[in-house]
Enzyme design. Sequence first.
Site, PDB file in Angstrom:
ATOM      1  N   CYS A  37     -45.548 -19.779  13.367  1.00  0.00           N
ATOM      2  CA  CYS A  37     -45.852 -20.622  12.194  1.00  0.00           C
ATOM      3  C   CYS A  37     -45.351 -19.945  10.921  1.00  0.00           C
ATOM      4  O   CYS A  37     -44.832 -20.605  10.024  1.00  0.00           O
ATOM      5  CB  CYS A  37     -47.340 -20.916  12.100  1.00  0.00           C
ATOM      6  SG  CYS A  37     -47.898 -22.195  13.255  1.00  0.00           S
ATOM      7  N   ASP A  51     -34.079 -14.555  19.702  1.00  0.00           N
ATOM      8  CA  ASP A  51     -35.195 -13.698  20.102  1.00  0.00           C
ATOM      9  C   ASP A  51     -34.952 -12.286  19.552  1.00  0.00           C
ATOM     10  O   ASP A  51     -33.855 -11.758  19.626  1.00  0.00           O
ATOM     11  CB  ASP A  51     -35.311 -13.667  21.641  1.00  0.00           C
ATOM     12  CG  ASP A  51     -36.642 -13.116  22.105  1.00  0.00           C
ATOM     13  OD1 ASP A  51     -37.438 -13.887  22.656  1.00  0.00           O
ATOM     14  OD2 ASP A  51     -36.899 -11.911  21.888  1.00  0.00           O
ATOM     15  N   HIS A  75     -47.733 -20.075  20.733  1.00  0.00           N
ATOM     16  CA  HIS A  75     -47.161 -21.235  20.024  1.00  0.00           C
ATOM     17  C   HIS A  75     -45.960 -21.590  20.897  1.00  0.00           C
ATOM     18  O   HIS A  75     -45.060 -20.755  21.038  1.00  0.00           O
ATOM     19  CB  HIS A  75     -46.751 -20.829  18.599  1.00  0.00           C
ATOM     20  CG  HIS A  75     -46.109 -21.911  17.792  1.00  0.00           C
ATOM     21  ND1 HIS A  75     -46.442 -22.168  16.464  1.00  0.00           N
ATOM     22  CD2 HIS A  75     -45.130 -22.804  18.103  1.00  0.00           C
ATOM     23  CE1 HIS A  75     -45.714 -23.166  16.003  1.00  0.00           C
ATOM     24  NE2 HIS A  75     -44.890 -23.567  16.979  1.00  0.00           N
ATOM     25  N   HIS A 134     -42.765 -22.288  23.025  1.00  0.00           N
ATOM     26  CA  HIS A 134     -41.351 -22.014  22.762  1.00  0.00           C
ATOM     27  C   HIS A 134     -40.608 -22.038  24.082  1.00  0.00           C
ATOM     28  O   HIS A 134     -41.124 -21.604  25.110  1.00  0.00           O
ATOM     29  CB  HIS A 134     -41.169 -20.659  22.055  1.00  0.00           C
ATOM     30  CG  HIS A 134     -41.896 -19.547  22.713  1.00  0.00           C
ATOM     31  ND1 HIS A 134     -43.257 -19.338  22.548  1.00  0.00           N
ATOM     32  CD2 HIS A 134     -41.478 -18.583  23.575  1.00  0.00           C
ATOM     33  CE1 HIS A 134     -43.629 -18.293  23.265  1.00  0.00           C
ATOM     34  NE2 HIS A 134     -42.569 -17.824  23.910  1.00  0.00           N
TER      35      HIS A 134
END
Length: 107
Positions: free
Chosen positions: A7, A30, A98, A100
């Site tokens: 976020c 990444d 979150h 991904h």
Amino acid sequence: MDNCIFCKIINKEIPSEFIHEDNEIIAFNDINPAAKHHVLIVPKKHIPTINDLNESEEDELLVGKMTVIARNIAKERELSGYRLQFNVGRSAGQIIFHIHLHLTSDG
Ligand code: AMP
Ligand code: ZN
């Protein structure tokens, strides 16, 4: 969501170079690549894990769109083959809660 690193990246509180950004989804490299190409495709909506997806058209379309964006990045990079992976839950190696999609490829 407070204290969520992705976020913070989405809100540009942590600087990151975006490979893709639209109103719903971002993609970036990444930080600890596991292959020559290692891109994370991340929805702006904070959803902790795949288990938390709603059975709603909104969430179904969102996950579908993540796959299409991964395909587009692979196509732009002319990858001959690639892997797409969601880690779901701590025991499967999920460390960022979150959702991904990992896109990995050696070319
Ligand atoms: P997962 O194990 O599926 O939760 O994957 C989380 C991934 O996020 C790992 O591959 C990490 O290397 C990567 N990661 C963690 N922090 C960052 C960051 N600040 N920027 C880019 N990637 C990150
Ligand atoms: Zn988040």
